[in-house]
Motif scaffolding. Structure first.
Motif, PDB file in Angstrom:
ATOM      1  N   ALA A  11       1.217  -1.067  -0.107  1.00 31.87           N
ATOM      2  CA  ALA A  11       0.565  -0.075   0.486  1.00 31.87           C
ATOM      3  C   ALA A  11       1.011   1.514  -0.559  1.00 31.87           C
ATOM      4  O   ALA A  11       0.755   2.197  -0.808  1.00 31.87           O
ATOM      5  CB  ALA A  11      -1.143   0.165   0.646  1.00 31.87           C
ATOM      6  N   ARG A  12       1.645   1.268   0.954  1.00 35.14           N
ATOM      7  CA  ARG A  12       2.772   2.441   0.571  1.00 35.14           C
ATOM      8  C   ARG A  12       3.456   2.947  -0.201  1.00 35.14           C
ATOM      9  O   ARG A  12       3.765   3.033  -0.986  1.00 35.14           O
ATOM     10  CB  ARG A  12       4.086   1.980   2.455  1.00 35.14           C
ATOM     11  N   PHE A  13       4.310   1.498  -1.313  1.00 44.26           N
ATOM     12  CA  PHE A  13       4.850   1.574  -2.362  1.00 44.26           C
ATOM     13  C   PHE A  13       4.015   1.874  -3.414  1.00 44.26           C
ATOM     14  O   PHE A  13       4.075   3.185  -4.254  1.00 44.26           O
ATOM     15  CB  PHE A  13       5.100  -0.070  -2.653  1.00 44.26           C
ATOM     16  N   SER A  14       2.477   1.435  -3.684  1.00 45.73           N
ATOM     17  CA  SER A  14       1.821   1.732  -4.332  1.00 45.73           C
ATOM     18  C   SER A  14       1.415   3.531  -3.889  1.00 45.73           C
ATOM     19  O   SER A  14       1.376   4.718  -5.439  1.00 45.73           O
ATOM     20  CB  SER A  14      -0.035   1.339  -4.156  1.00 45.73           C
ATOM     21  N   ASP A  15       1.643   4.021  -2.849  1.00 53.43           N
ATOM     22  CA  ASP A  15       0.919   5.016  -2.480  1.00 53.43           C
ATOM     23  C   ASP A  15       2.531   6.131  -2.996  1.00 53.43           C
ATOM     24  O   ASP A  15       2.106   7.471  -3.035  1.00 53.43           O
ATOM     25  CB  ASP A  15       0.285   5.436  -1.394  1.00 53.43           C
ATOM     26  N   ALA A  16       3.152   6.054  -2.961  1.00 55.28           N
ATOM     27  CA  ALA A  16       4.419   6.379  -3.336  1.00 55.28           C
ATOM     28  C   ALA A  16       4.390   6.660  -4.842  1.00 55.28           C
ATOM     29  O   ALA A  16       4.927   7.744  -5.295  1.00 55.28           O
ATOM     30  CB  ALA A  16       5.687   5.352  -2.783  1.00 55.28           C
ATOM     31  N   HIS A  17       4.470   5.625  -5.107  1.00 54.55           N
ATOM     32  CA  HIS A  17       3.437   5.557  -7.075  1.00 54.55           C
ATOM     33  C   HIS A  17       2.510   6.832  -7.769  1.00 54.55           C
ATOM     34  O   HIS A  17       2.719   7.743  -8.462  1.00 54.55           O
ATOM     35  CB  HIS A  17       3.852   4.316  -7.690  1.00 54.55           C
ATOM     36  N   LEU A  18       1.752   6.865  -6.907  1.00 56.65           N
ATOM     37  CA  LEU A  18       0.585   7.925  -7.387  1.00 56.65           C
ATOM     38  C   LEU A  18       1.443   8.982  -6.771  1.00 56.65           C
ATOM     39  O   LEU A  18       1.131   9.518  -8.189  1.00 56.65           O
ATOM     40  CB  LEU A  18      -0.302   7.429  -6.503  1.00 56.65           C
ATOM     41  N   ARG A  19       1.955   9.467  -5.896  1.00 56.48           N
ATOM     42  CA  ARG A  19       2.625  11.144  -5.675  1.00 56.48           C
ATOM     43  C   ARG A  19       3.593  11.287  -6.512  1.00 56.48           C
ATOM     44  O   ARG A  19       3.300  12.720  -7.158  1.00 56.48           O
ATOM     45  CB  ARG A  19       2.700  10.588  -3.789  1.00 56.48           C
ATOM     46  N   ILE A  20       4.474  10.083  -7.097  1.00 53.82           N
ATOM     47  CA  ILE A  20       5.247  10.572  -7.959  1.00 53.82           C
ATOM     48  C   ILE A  20       4.617  10.952  -9.319  1.00 53.82           C
ATOM     49  O   ILE A  20       4.838  11.441 -10.330  1.00 53.82           O
ATOM     50  CB  ILE A  20       6.495   9.166  -8.496  1.00 53.82           C
ATOM     51  N   GLY A  21       3.466   9.926  -9.918  1.00 53.38           N
ATOM     52  CA  GLY A  21       2.678   9.838 -11.029  1.00 53.38           C
ATOM     53  C   GLY A  21       1.817  11.613 -11.252  1.00 53.38           C
ATOM     54  O   GLY A  21       2.018  12.086 -11.734  1.00 53.38           O
ATOM     55  N   ASP A  22       1.697  11.874 -10.060  1.00 58.61           N
ATOM     56  CA  ASP A  22       0.428  13.122  -9.343  1.00 58.61           C
ATOM     57  C   ASP A  22       1.891  14.733  -9.960  1.00 58.61           C
ATOM     58  O   ASP A  22       1.646  15.393 -10.267  1.00 58.61           O
ATOM     59  CB  ASP A  22       0.237  13.347  -8.504  1.00 58.61           C
ATOM     60  N   ILE A  23       2.987  14.069  -9.461  1.00 58.08           N
ATOM     61  CA  ILE A  23       4.137  15.379 -10.322  1.00 58.08           C
ATOM     62  C   ILE A  23       4.741  15.069 -11.003  1.00 58.08           C
ATOM     63  O   ILE A  23       3.957  16.307 -12.020  1.00 58.08           O
ATOM     64  CB  ILE A  23       5.139  14.826  -8.704  1.00 58.08           C
ATOM     65  N   TYR A  24       4.796  14.302 -11.808  1.00 51.10           N
ATOM     66  CA  TYR A  24       4.810  13.966 -13.203  1.00 51.10           C
ATOM     67  C   TYR A  24       3.526  14.400 -13.821  1.00 51.10           C
ATOM     68  O   TYR A  24       3.646  15.836 -15.104  1.00 51.10           O
ATOM     69  CB  TYR A  24       5.157  12.432 -14.110  1.00 51.10           C
TER      70      TYR A  24
END
Length: 135
Positions: free
Chosen positions: A13-26
């Motif tokens: 869940a934390r790994f997924s959330d980190a990817h979502l946050r990175i995706g949001d920045i991009y």
């Protein structure tokens, strides 16, 4: 980025959330290809906000003018997560994707579906206008 580069499987869940946050920045930076990669990494982790990951990746495909991928992703969201809060937007974006592909019959069908299901939406006028321009 450092966190996700470690391929951390301990807390999906934390790994997924980190990817979502990175995706949001991009996404904010309009780096659509990088955003898609991050959102799909979150989706493929099978944890967290999977409907959001699928919606955002599909939206970015549309911004990158990869309309077939956008349509496929939006349709997948609607079928896999029918109660998601992103379903109305996904149906509308599916119509928009078909419209961009000049697949008029499918575009009209999805616009009509959207209007029928969400008659009080602010996007109904846009859907009606798009349908009028197609016909």
């Amino acid at each position: 980025k450092k966190y996700v580069s470690g391929n951390n499987d301990e807390d999906k869940a934390r790994f997924s959330d980190a990817h979502l946050r990175i995706g949001d920045i991009y996404y904010i930076k309009k780096e659509n290809e990088n955003a898609v990669s991050s959102y799909l990494a979150a989706y493929n982790s099978k944890a967290g906000a999977l409907d959001y990951a699928l919606y955002q990746s599909s939206l970015c495909y549309g911004y990158a003018k990869k309309y077939s991928e956008e349509v496929a992703g939006m349709k997948k969201l609607v079928s896999e997560y029918p109660s998601s809060k992103y379903v109305p937007a996904a149906i509308y974006q599916t119509a928009e994707g078909y419209n961009a592909l000049e697949d008029n019959s499918n575009a009209i069908s999805y616009y009509q579906n959207y209007i029928t299901r969400y008659p009080n939406s602010q996007k109904v006028r846009d859907a009606l206008m798009s349908m009028g321009l197609i016909q």
